[in-house]
Design a protein around this motif. Structure first.
Motif, PDB file in Angstrom:
ATOM      1  N   SER A   1      12.643  -4.124  49.752  1.00 44.58           N
ATOM      2  CA  SER A   1      13.046  -3.398  50.948  1.00 44.58           C
ATOM      3  C   SER A   1      12.614  -4.128  52.213  1.00 44.58           C
ATOM      4  CB  SER A   1      12.476  -1.985  50.922  1.00 44.58           C
ATOM      5  OG  SER A   1      11.107  -2.034  50.651  1.00 44.58           O
ATOM      6  N   LYS A   2      12.139  -5.364  52.066  1.00 46.66           N
ATOM      7  CA  LYS A   2      11.798  -6.242  53.183  1.00 46.66           C
ATOM      8  C   LYS A   2      10.605  -5.780  54.006  1.00 46.66           C
ATOM      9  CE  LYS A   2      15.738  -7.116  55.398  1.00 46.66           C
ATOM     10  NZ  LYS A   2      16.608  -7.957  56.205  1.00 46.66           N
ATOM     11  N   ILE A   3       9.819  -4.843  53.470  1.00 42.24           N
ATOM     12  CA  ILE A   3       8.654  -4.410  54.220  1.00 42.24           C
ATOM     13  C   ILE A   3       7.607  -5.519  54.232  1.00 42.24           C
ATOM     14  CG2 ILE A   3       6.739  -2.774  54.208  1.00 42.24           C
ATOM     15  CD1 ILE A   3       8.844  -0.804  53.038  1.00 42.24           C
TER      16      ILE A   3
ATOM     17  N   LEU B   1      11.792   4.854  49.790  1.00 43.51           N
ATOM     18  CA  LEU B   1      10.451   4.784  49.220  1.00 43.51           C
ATOM     19  C   LEU B   1       9.747   6.119  49.349  1.00 43.51           C
ATOM     20  CD1 LEU B   1       9.023   1.327  50.182  1.00 43.51           C
ATOM     21  CD2 LEU B   1      10.591   1.987  48.400  1.00 43.51           C
TER      22      LEU B   1
ATOM     23  N   THR C   1      11.116   9.830  55.616  1.00 46.75           N
ATOM     24  CA  THR C   1      10.427   8.846  56.439  1.00 46.75           C
ATOM     25  C   THR C   1      10.844   9.025  57.895  1.00 46.75           C
ATOM     26  OG1 THR C   1      10.602   7.326  54.611  1.00 46.75           O
ATOM     27  CG2 THR C   1       9.939   6.401  56.700  1.00 46.75           C
TER      28      THR C   1
ATOM     29  N   LEU D   1      18.417   1.761  66.545  1.00 44.16           N
ATOM     30  CA  LEU D   1      17.156   2.382  66.151  1.00 44.16           C
ATOM     31  C   LEU D   1      16.201   2.432  67.334  1.00 44.16           C
ATOM     32  CD1 LEU D   1      15.406   3.562  63.912  1.00 44.16           C
ATOM     33  CD2 LEU D   1      14.620   1.266  63.409  1.00 44.16           C
TER      34      LEU D   1
ATOM     35  N   ASN E   1       3.548   5.324  59.243  1.00 43.12           N
ATOM     36  CA  ASN E   1       4.358   5.805  58.115  1.00 43.12           C
ATOM     37  C   ASN E   1       5.714   5.112  58.083  1.00 43.12           C
ATOM     38  OD1 ASN E   1       5.058   7.167  60.478  1.00 43.12           O
ATOM     39  ND2 ASN E   1       5.946   8.871  59.338  1.00 43.12           N
ATOM     40  N   LEU E   2       6.263   4.825  59.277  1.00 44.36           N
ATOM     41  CA  LEU E   2       7.530   4.098  59.317  1.00 44.36           C
ATOM     42  C   LEU E   2       7.331   2.656  58.891  1.00 44.36           C
ATOM     43  CD1 LEU E   2       9.438   4.986  62.577  1.00 44.36           C
ATOM     44  CD2 LEU E   2       9.927   5.620  60.244  1.00 44.36           C
ATOM     45  N   VAL E   3       6.297   2.049  59.456  1.00 41.24           N
ATOM     46  CA  VAL E   3       6.074   0.631  59.223  1.00 41.24           C
ATOM     47  C   VAL E   3       5.864   0.334  57.746  1.00 41.24           C
ATOM     48  CG1 VAL E   3       4.504  -1.273  59.707  1.00 41.24           C
ATOM     49  CG2 VAL E   3       5.168   0.273  61.524  1.00 41.24           C
ATOM     50  N   SER E   4       5.190   1.254  57.043  1.00 37.89           N
ATOM     51  CA  SER E   4       4.904   0.957  55.649  1.00 37.89           C
ATOM     52  C   SER E   4       6.033   1.380  54.718  1.00 37.89           C
ATOM     53  CB  SER E   4       3.597   1.627  55.230  1.00 37.89           C
ATOM     54  OG  SER E   4       3.682   3.001  55.460  1.00 37.89           O
ATOM     55  N   LYS E   5       7.079   2.007  55.236  1.00 35.92           N
ATOM     56  CA  LYS E   5       8.145   2.484  54.352  1.00 35.92           C
ATOM     57  C   LYS E   5       9.522   1.895  54.614  1.00 35.92           C
ATOM     58  CE  LYS E   5       5.541   5.403  52.156  1.00 35.92           C
ATOM     59  NZ  LYS E   5       4.976   4.985  50.886  1.00 35.92           N
ATOM     60  N   VAL E   6       9.777   1.398  55.793  1.00 31.52           N
ATOM     61  CA  VAL E   6      11.122   0.909  56.098  1.00 31.52           C
ATOM     62  C   VAL E   6      11.016  -0.424  56.831  1.00 31.52           C
ATOM     63  CG1 VAL E   6      13.363   1.582  56.989  1.00 31.52           C
ATOM     64  CG2 VAL E   6      11.618   3.305  56.706  1.00 31.52           C
ATOM     65  N   TYR E   7      11.988  -1.273  56.610  1.00 23.81           N
ATOM     66  CA  TYR E   7      12.007  -2.531  57.342  1.00 23.81           C
ATOM     67  C   TYR E   7      12.820  -2.411  58.618  1.00 23.81           C
ATOM     68  CZ  TYR E   7      13.413  -6.988  59.064  1.00 23.81           C
ATOM     69  OH  TYR E   7      13.665  -8.032  59.911  1.00 23.81           O
TER      70      TYR E   7
ATOM     71  N   ARG F   1       9.456  -5.018  63.910  1.00 27.68           N
ATOM     72  CA  ARG F   1       8.406  -4.104  64.397  1.00 27.68           C
ATOM     73  C   ARG F   1       8.326  -4.053  65.910  1.00 27.68           C
ATOM     74  NH1 ARG F   1       9.080  -2.087  59.877  1.00 27.68           N
ATOM     75  NH2 ARG F   1       7.964  -2.975  58.118  1.00 27.68           N
TER      76      ARG F   1
ATOM     77  N   SER G   1       1.997  -9.355  58.328  1.00 31.42           N
ATOM     78  CA  SER G   1       1.036  -8.697  57.447  1.00 31.42           C
ATOM     79  C   SER G   1       0.810  -7.234  57.824  1.00 31.42           C
ATOM     80  CB  SER G   1      -0.285  -9.454  57.469  1.00 31.42           C
ATOM     81  OG  SER G   1      -0.706  -9.626  58.788  1.00 31.42           O
TER      82      SER G   1
ATOM     83  N   ALA H   1       2.439  -4.498  57.309  1.00 34.91           N
ATOM     84  CA  ALA H   1       2.638  -3.523  56.236  1.00 34.91           C
ATOM     85  C   ALA H   1       1.484  -3.570  55.248  1.00 34.91           C
ATOM     86  CB  ALA H   1       3.957  -3.786  55.517  1.00 34.91           C
ATOM     87  N   ASP H   2       0.848  -4.734  55.122  1.00 29.75           N
ATOM     88  CA  ASP H   2      -0.262  -4.840  54.184  1.00 29.75           C
ATOM     89  C   ASP H   2      -1.552  -4.293  54.770  1.00 29.75           C
ATOM     90  OD1 ASP H   2       1.588  -6.161  52.701  1.00 29.75           O
ATOM     91  OD2 ASP H   2       0.928  -8.154  53.298  1.00 29.75           O
TER      92      ASP H   2
END
Lengths: 438, 271
Positions: free
Chosen positions: A97-99, A117, A121, B24, B106-112, B115, B266, B268-269
């Motif tokens: 999903s390119k995250i 996911l 969201t 968006l 929550n957005l950053v970790s779930k959707v691309y 940023r 990084s 999302a990590d």
């Protein structure tokens, strides 16, 4: 053009994990610390200004969440992805999903991708249902015009017509989940990637979700479905891939792979859960585990007869002065469905008191003749009962199984359905001759 | 449509992606505005009350007690307000942008999506508040019977400059804020500090002329000077300070974007 819609080649993802070697020193002298910190400080200050990555700890270890993974998915296929926690499923999803970007390797996707996911969201509690449909749609990558076109369908699917102009914070959790799934279900992508979303919602809703997903699949699109729910995987998927420790997945027929998964799950669990060496004890700065043991009447065991009492005992150190501590046990069956959950707030001696620092043991007894035959996994969480806040969750599951030792004087020897099989009270009486049934 | 995912790929298509996701950006900005003006009854009023009260206090302290000079014939209150407008925009934009990634984790970790959209949307929200306060400025000009000159037509240009200055600094602080979660405690202090070293309550004319160019290294000096020139129409255009501040603001923007993008991979990590 071939019929492959997802091609994954040599995909790898590396994470860096930091260790604090200083913690392992027997004691630390203040002058050492000051000396070391002063030297580090300048370096770190420069790093801070330049926004460079600081990995905590002075030893950095590489961890490959995925390593050389290859597979292909064909058009119209529903591929289930299963694997234990930490096997690399989420990393794979995040890359698809390119995250997050892979460290090496490549994925080629032939078609428009939508990833789901999580349901809802970006939902904002203050906004109305209508506003959230647009918001969530945009977050998932839909154009405004597309959302408008599908608006009525989404609303009908979610069954929230009457509440469109109510802020979603007033929605019941069922309505909330329905609305969120409805938006995602109408994305209309060529490739749909779904994570564990079926874990939420009531049975009726889950049925609807599964229906929608298989409808998507039969219309020639491709679905990647990640789940712990083996029943859902079995009903929905045409192919299953099992990932283990980030390595190349084993693929095949659902029934074959799921069987293998359950086997490997039961086999690889350690029988002993005792840590004698202090620096190996799992835990954090609030709780540290010393031992977890399952016992039948006489001894430690991981196989129990249905007529055995099962006693679960945990020994642990409470490291925070005056905590109102509660131990929480939850049981799952191997297919991932929830069986039961309880916590020690009913306990008699310590449940209502504040616990000082020290070593404690908490026992819980699952009465005989409650669990049905099967393999169960136990999750252990320590809670602060005052704040209802988890203090520590033991990241391994404890696996045990229950076998049947019931003496039946009938010819049937099968397994009863369901996860529980308590001895129910039965009574049949003769009511005399009466009127004969004709 | 074929999509390829591999290391370094997102990096190469970054600006294209940013353009693709412009819708968006609008939606996120709209969400923040809707929520803001919905949550509080005084939502819109807040954008009026805050600068107005600041203006009153500054006028009394700097104008009446300290007896600092105004610019030309402009009433002191009007001069102060012309400075408060860009300053309020800048300070809220920086403060909100700095927390934007964390509050949208929550957005950053779930959707691309790129940023960069999140902090940009936040700064755009500040722009709406700015427009509301601008209406108050117009009311004040009517009250003081102080008609604007032709320069006011140039104001949008300097709004854009204020936008870049806020975004650049905001992005940099956002980056730091994601890495060091305790950094957010420093932000209010930094913003407060910025207020004292920027010519908000007083005219930058009181700074000795040999220090003026050095003073303009603060990007908000040029912005505020320009705002005053456009709104009050007094004196010559302060091009030197605008020029220096613009260069500083653009360097911050370049630096901010660079830091942000380096970190973005990084995010999302980490979050």
């Amino acid at each position: 053009m071939s019929d492959t819609v997802i091609r994954v080649e040599n995909l790898s993802k590396k994470y860096l994990v930091g260790h604090q070697s200083a913690e392992r020193e027997r004691y630390t002298a203040l002058r050492d610390v000051i000396g070391r910190e002063a030297r580090n400080f300048l370096r770190k200050a420069v790093d801070v200004v330049r926004g460079r990555e600081i990995v905590q700890g002075d030893q950095v270890e590489e961890f490959w969440a995925l390593k050389d993974v290859n597979f292909e998915v064909k058009r119209g296929e529903v591929l289930g992805i299963i694997g234990r926690n930490g096997a690399g499923k989420s990393t794979l999803l995040k890359i698809l999903s390119k995250i997050t970007e892979p460290t090496a390797g490549r994925v080629t996707l032939y078609g428009r991708v939508a990833t789901l996911l999580e349901v809802g969201t970006g939902f904002h509690p203050e906004l109305t249902g209508r506003e959230n449909i647009y918001l969530n749609g945009a977050v998932l990558g839909m154009k405004r015009a597309d959302i408008k076109k599908r608006f009525d369908k989404i609303v009908a699917f979610a069954e929230v017509e009457k509440f469109l102009d109510t802020p979603v914070k007033r929605f019941s959790s069922g309505m909330y989940v329905r609305l969120a799934f409805a938006v995602a279900a109408h994305l209309d992508p060529e490739i749909l990637i779904v994570d564990e979303v079926l874990a939420v919602g009531d049975a009726e809703f889950q049925k609807k979700c599964i229906g929608k997903l298989s409808e998507v699949a039969t219309s020639g699109r491709t679905v990647l479905f990640v789940s712990h729910n083996m029943t859902a995987v079995r009903t929905l998927c045409s192919q299953v891939a099992m990932i283990d420790r980030g390595r190349m997945p084993v693929m095949g027929e659902p029934s074959v792979i799921i069987g293998r998964y359950s086997e490997s799950y039961a086999k690889s669990t350690p029988r002993e859960h005792a840590w004698d060496c202090p620096d190996q004890r799992p835990g954090n700065d609030r709780i540290r585990l010393r031992r977890i043991e399952l016992q039948n009447e006489s001894s430690s065991a991981d196989e129990f007869a249905m007529s055995d009492d099962i006693t679960i005992e945990v020994e642990y150190y409470n490291l925070v002065e005056s905590t109102r501590l509660a131990v929480n046990f939850a049981l799952y069956s191997v297919d991932g469905s929830e069986v039961l959950e309880d916590w020690s707030i009913h306990e008699e001696t310590w449940a209502k008191k504040l616990m000082p620092c020290g070593m404690f043991s908490t026992k819980c007894r699952i009465p005989a003749n409650l669990l049905n035959v099967g393999t169960y996994s136990l999750r252990v969480i320590f809670f602060d009962a005052e704040a209802v806040r988890p203090l520590y969750e033991y990241d391994q599951r404890i696996i045990f199984s229950v076998y049947d030792n019931e003496e039946r004087d009938v010819l049937w020897h099968g397994k009863y359905i369901g996860h529980v099989h308590p001895k129910l009270y039965w009574l049949t009486q003769s009511l005399g001759e009466g009127e004969r049934a004709r | 449509m074929i999509e390829i995912i591999e290391a370094g790929r997102i990096e190469r298509h970054y600006w294209q992606d940013l353009w693709r996701y412009r819708e968006l950006l609008q939606v996120l900005a709209w969400r923040d505005i809707a929520v803001r003006y919905k949550q509080t009854v005084i939502g819109a009023a807040w954008a009026l009350i805050r600068p107005f009260l600041t203006m009153v206090v500054f006028t009394v302290i700097f104008g009446h007690l300290a007896k600092l000079p105004t610019e030309g014939a402009a009433p002191y209150a009007l001069m102060v307000f012309a400075g408060i407008l860009p300053w309020t925009f800048f300070s809220t934009a920086v403060a909100e942008a700095s927390n934007s990634l964390i509050s949208n984790s929550n957005l950053v970790s779930k959707v691309y999506f790129p940023r960069l959209i999140i902090p940009i949307a936040t700064v755009m929200v500040g722009l709406v508040d700015f427009l509301v306060s601008f209406a108050l400025l117009l009311a004040l000009m009517v009250w003081y019977a102080y008609p604007p000159m032709w320069q006011i037509l140039l104001l949008p240009v300097f709004v854009v400059m204020a936008f870049f200055a806020s975004l650049g600094i905001g992005l940099w602080i956002t980056t730091l804020n994601v890495k060091y979660r305790d950094f957010r405690y420093i932000i209010p202090f930094l913003v407060q500090f910025g207020l004292y070293i920027s010519p908000v309550g007083f005219s930058s004319a009181i700074v000795p002329s040999k220090w003026r160019l050095l003073y303009s290294l603060n990007p908000m000096v040029g912005v505020i000077d320009a705002f005053r020139w456009c709104i009050l129409g007094t004196g010559a255009a302060p091009w030197p300070s605008i020029g220096i501040s613009l260069i500083v603001a653009l360097s911050f923007l370049w630096f901010g974007i660079r830091q942000f993008r380096k970190m973005e991979k990084s995010f999302a990590d980490v979050i």
